[in-house]
Design an enzyme around this catalytic site. Structure first.
Site, short mmCIF file in Angstrom:
data_model
loop_
_atom_site.label_atom_id
_atom_site.label_comp_id
_atom_site.label_asym_id
_atom_site.label_seq_id
_atom_site.Cartn_x
_atom_site.Cartn_y
_atom_site.Cartn_z
N LYS A 1 1.24 -0.89 -0.14
CA LYS A 1 -0.48 0.69 -0.11
C LYS A 1 0.88 0.95 -0.26
O LYS A 1 1.44 1.43 1.26
CB LYS A 1 -1.46 -0.20 1.20
CG LYS A 1 -2.11 1.11 1.30
CD LYS A 1 -2.73 0.66 2.26
CE LYS A 1 -4.06 2.09 2.67
NZ LYS A 1 -4.92 1.74 3.76
N LEU B 1 1.81 -5.45 3.21
CA LEU B 1 0.18 -5.97 4.33
C LEU B 1 0.25 -7.94 3.38
O LEU B 1 0.61 -7.71 2.13
CB LEU B 1 -0.88 -5.30 3.20
CG LEU B 1 -1.08 -4.21 3.85
CD1 LEU B 1 -2.60 -2.92 2.95
CD2 LEU B 1 -1.30 -3.58 5.34
N GLU B 2 0.24 -8.06 3.84
CA GLU B 2 -0.40 -9.74 3.95
C GLU B 2 -1.44 -9.25 1.99
O GLU B 2 -2.60 -8.44 3.04
CB GLU B 2 -1.19 -10.91 5.09
CG GLU B 2 -2.26 -11.74 4.82
CD GLU B 2 -3.16 -11.85 5.33
OE1 GLU B 2 -3.77 -13.32 5.32
OE2 GLU B 2 -3.00 -11.87 7.12
N TYR B 3 -1.26 -10.13 1.82
CA TYR B 3 -2.19 -10.06 0.13
C TYR B 3 -3.73 -10.76 0.44
O TYR B 3 -3.62 -12.56 0.99
CB TYR B 3 -1.62 -11.02 -0.65
CG TYR B 3 -2.06 -11.05 -1.94
CD1 TYR B 3 -3.24 -9.92 -2.38
CD2 TYR B 3 -2.16 -12.31 -2.77
CE1 TYR B 3 -3.98 -10.17 -4.07
CE2 TYR B 3 -2.97 -12.33 -4.14
CZ TYR B 3 -3.93 -11.23 -4.64
OH TYR B 3 -4.44 -11.76 -5.76
N ASP C 1 -14.15 0.75 13.74
CA ASP C 1 -14.96 0.67 11.76
C ASP C 1 -15.04 0.37 11.10
O ASP C 1 -14.53 -0.55 10.01
CB ASP C 1 -13.61 2.37 11.10
CG ASP C 1 -14.13 2.78 10.06
OD1 ASP C 1 -15.67 2.89 10.22
OD2 ASP C 1 -12.89 3.52 9.27
N GLU D 1 -16.54 -1.95 3.17
CA GLU D 1 -15.33 -1.89 2.83
C GLU D 1 -13.77 -1.90 3.89
O GLU D 1 -12.86 -1.80 2.88
CB GLU D 1 -15.26 -0.14 2.66
CG GLU D 1 -16.61 0.80 1.81
CD GLU D 1 -18.09 0.27 2.96
OE1 GLU D 1 -17.91 -0.09 3.86
OE2 GLU D 1 -18.74 1.02 2.51
N ASN D 2 -13.66 -2.26 4.53
CA ASN D 2 -12.63 -2.29 5.69
C ASN D 2 -12.61 -3.56 5.83
O ASN D 2 -11.97 -4.50 7.05
CB ASN D 2 -12.79 -1.48 7.41
CG ASN D 2 -12.93 -0.34 6.66
OD1 ASN D 2 -12.24 0.31 5.69
ND2 ASN D 2 -13.25 0.54 7.60
N ASP E 1 -8.04 -2.19 7.83
CA ASP E 1 -7.72 -0.62 8.13
C ASP E 1 -8.15 -0.14 9.21
O ASP E 1 -8.92 0.18 10.06
CB ASP E 1 -9.02 -0.02 7.15
CG ASP E 1 -8.87 0.85 6.77
OD1 ASP E 1 -8.60 2.13 7.43
OD2 ASP E 1 -9.31 1.37 6.08
N1 LIG Z 1 -4.13 -6.07 1.11
C1 LIG Z 1 -4.98 -6.40 0.54
N2 LIG Z 1 -4.90 -7.48 -0.46
C2 LIG Z 1 -5.54 -7.66 -1.55
N3 LIG Z 1 -6.67 -6.27 -2.11
C3 LIG Z 1 -5.92 -5.44 -1.60
C4 LIG Z 1 -5.67 -5.39 -0.17
N4 LIG Z 1 -5.79 -4.01 0.38
C5 LIG Z 1 -6.28 -2.83 -0.63
N5 LIG Z 1 -6.84 -3.68 -1.81
C6 LIG Z 1 -7.31 -3.53 -2.31
O1 LIG Z 1 -7.56 -1.99 -3.01
C7 LIG Z 1 -8.36 -1.11 -2.59
C8 LIG Z 1 -8.17 -0.20 -2.22
O2 LIG Z 1 -7.35 0.05 -0.20
P1 LIG Z 1 -7.10 0.79 0.95
O3 LIG Z 1 -6.99 0.58 1.71
O4 LIG Z 1 -6.29 1.80 0.08
O5 LIG Z 1 -9.19 1.92 0.61
P2 LIG Z 1 -8.83 2.07 1.47
O6 LIG Z 1 -10.44 2.17 1.47
O7 LIG Z 1 -9.71 3.53 1.10
O8 LIG Z 1 -8.17 2.26 2.69
P3 LIG Z 1 -8.33 3.68 3.67
O9 LIG Z 1 -9.07 4.05 3.74
O10 LIG Z 1 -6.59 3.37 4.49
O11 LIG Z 1 -7.54 4.82 2.88
C9 LIG Z 1 -9.36 -2.20 -1.42
O12 LIG Z 1 -10.52 -1.43 -1.58
C10 LIG Z 1 -9.21 -3.42 -2.49
O13 LIG Z 1 -9.84 -3.80 -3.08
#
Ligand SMILES: Nc1ncnc2c1ncn2[C@@H]1O[C@H](COP(=O)(O)OP(=O)(O)OP(=O)(O)O)[C@@H](O)[C@H]1O
Length: 347
Positions: free
Chosen positions: A106, A154-156, A200, A204-205, A218
Site C-alpha cells: 500500500k 500487507l498480507e495479500y 470502523d 469496505e474495511n 484498515d
Molecule cells: N491487502 C490487500 N490485498 C488485496 N487487495 C487489497 C489489499 N488492500 C487493499 N486492497 C484493494 O485496494 C482497495 C483500496 O484499498 P485501500 O486500503 O487503499 O482503500 P481505502 O479503503 O481507501 O483505504 P484507507 O481508508 O486506508 O485510505 C481495496 O478496496 C481493495 O480492493
C-alpha cells in the site's frame, strides 16, 4: 451532535455507495519523520509477479535474512498489478525478491497525508496492525518510506474487498453470513483482549483471503482502550453506534453494535438504518428503528436484536455471540466460508 460537514481538513470522501467519515480531530499530531527508517531512492523494480505463488495467508510473511539489512526498501520487491485505489494512494501486488513471498504493497503519498492532517491515523494504523496476529486480521508485515511515499507491506487478500463481493452477490445466505460473523467475532475478541477497539467495522474495511476467509483490515480509526480520544462525525452514519453519533464516551461495545449492523447488511444487502438523508439515519439509529425483510429467520433477528441495543452495557458480549444458536447451528466449528464464482447465481 454534528452530522454536518466536519470542521477538520480530513475531508474523507464517502466510500462508494455511502459516506462515513468519523474523523478524529483531537488525536495528537505525530510528525512524519517519526517513521524512523532510512530513506531509500524511489525506483520501480521490474518483474512479473505470479500471485499463485503466494505462500498462504498463515505464512510467517517475508523475512529479512540479512542481519545487516534492518529495514525494507522498494528495491526488495517486484511490483505487480494494481489491486485497488485508496484515498491516499494505491495498493499493488508485489513479491519480495528473496523469499518470493507475495504481498500487497500500500503506497501512501506523504503530501496528501500531511495536507489531510492524518499522520496520527497512519501511525496508529501501523502501530496497531503490525502487532496483531490472528487468522481473521490482515497482517501488516512492516513498512518503509522514502522522500515522497510511505509503503505498508500487507498480507495479500486474494479475493479483494467484502464490499465488492457483497455488491456482486447483492446479499448472502444465512449460513455464509453466520460464518463471517463467527470469524469476525473471534477476531474482535482477540482485538479487545489486546485493548484495541476497531471502531470502523464495515464491508469496505473487510477483505477476503485465499480460502475466502474474512480479514479485518484498515485499523486507521482504531484506538487503544481506555482512550480519551473522541470522534467528530461527518457524512452518513450507517455503522456508527448511538453513543458515537451523540458524541458520548464510547468503549469496546461500539464494535458489538457494528457487528449487528454488518450482520444485517450482509443478509439484506443494505444497512439497517439506511435512509434518504443523514438526519433520518440518525433518528433510526437513536430509536433503533429496524425493519426485517420476511426472508430473515427468527434466530438471526434474535441475534441482531441483542447486538443493536441502545445501552452499550446491555449489548450481547462477544463471547455469547459465539454461543448464540443462530451461530452454532449455521456456523459450527470447522465450517468454512463458501467459494464464490462470478457465474454462480445470486440469491
Ligand atoms: N491487502 C490487500 N490485498 C488485496 N487487495 C487489497 C489489499 N488492500 C487493499 N486492497 C484493494 O485496494 C482497495 C483500496 O484499498 P485501500 O486500503 O487503499 O482503500 P481505502 O479503503 O481507501 O483505504 P484507507 O481508508 O486506508 O485510505 C481495496 O478496496 C481493495 O480492493
Amino acid at each position: 451532535m454534528n452530522i454536518n460537514k466536519c470542521s477538520c481538513k480530513e475531508n474523507r470522501p464517502p466510500t462508494a455507495g455511502r459516506s462515513g467519515c468519523g474523523c478524529n480531530i483531537n488525536a495528537p499530531k505525530i510528525p512524519m519523520d517519526s517513521f524512523k527508517v532510512p530513506a531509500v531512492p524511489v525506483g520501480r523494480p521490474l518483474g512479473k509477479v505470479n500471485e499463485n505463488k503466494e505462500l498462504g495467508s498463515q505464512g510467517a510473511g517475508p523475512a529479512k535474512n540479512d542481519d545487516k539489512k534492518k529495514s525494507w526498501s522498494l528495491s526488495d520487491f517486484d511490483l505487480g498489478r494494481p489491486l485497488g485505489k485508496g484515498k491516499f494512494g494505491n495498493v499493488y501486488l508485489a513479491r519480495e525478491k528473496e523469499s518470493h513471498y507475495v504481498v500487497a504493497l500500500k503506497v501512501l503519498f506523504k503530501s496528501q497525508i500531511l495536507d489531510s492532517e492524518i499522520e496520527h491515523q497512519v501511525r496508529r494504523e501501523v502501530e496497531i496492525q503490525c502487532r496483531l496476529r490472528h487468522p481473521n486480521i490482515l497482517r501488516m508485515y512492516g513498512y518503509f518510506h522514502d522522500e515522497k511515499r510511505i509503503y505498508l507491506i500487507l498480507e495479500y487478500a486474494k479475493h479483494g474487498s467484502m464490499y465488492k463481493l457483497l455488491k456482486e452477490r447483492e446479499r448472502f445466505d444465512e449460513k455464509t453470513v453466520a460464518i463471517y460473523i463467527r470469524d469476525l467475532t473471534k477476531a474482535l475478541v482477540y482485538c479487545h483482549a489486546k485493548k484495541v477497539i476497531h471502531r470502523d467495522i464495515k464491508p469496505e474495511n473487510l477483505l477476503i483471503g485465499h480460502n475466502w476467509e474474512l480479514k479485518i483490515a484498515d485499523f486507521g480509526w482504531s484506538v487503544h482502550s481506555p482512550s480519551s480520544r473522541r470522534m467528530t462525525l461527518c457524512g452518513t452514519l450507517d455503522y456508527l453506534s448511538p453513543e458515537m453519533i451523540e458524541g458520548k464516551p464510547h468503549n469496546y461495545a461500539v464494535d458489538i453494535w457494528s457487528l449487528g449492523v454488518l450482520c444485517y447488511e450482509l443478509l439484506v444487502g443494505l444497512p439497517p438504518f439506511d435512509a434518504k438523508d443523514s438526519h433520518q439515519t440518525y433518528r433510526k439509529i437513536r430509536y433503533v428503528i429496524i425493519k426485517y425483510p420476511d426472508f430473515i429467520s427468527e434466530k438471526a433477528k434474535d441475534l441482531m436484536g441483542k447486538l443493536l441495543v441502545i445501552n452499550p452495557e446491555q449489548r450481547l458480549p462477544l463471547i455469547n455471540v459465539l454461543q448464540h444458536p443462530w451461530i452454532t447451528e449455521n456456523a459450527p466449528e470447522g465450517a468454512q466460508p463458501p467459494a464464490f464464482n462470478p457465474e454462480q447465481k445470486q440469491l
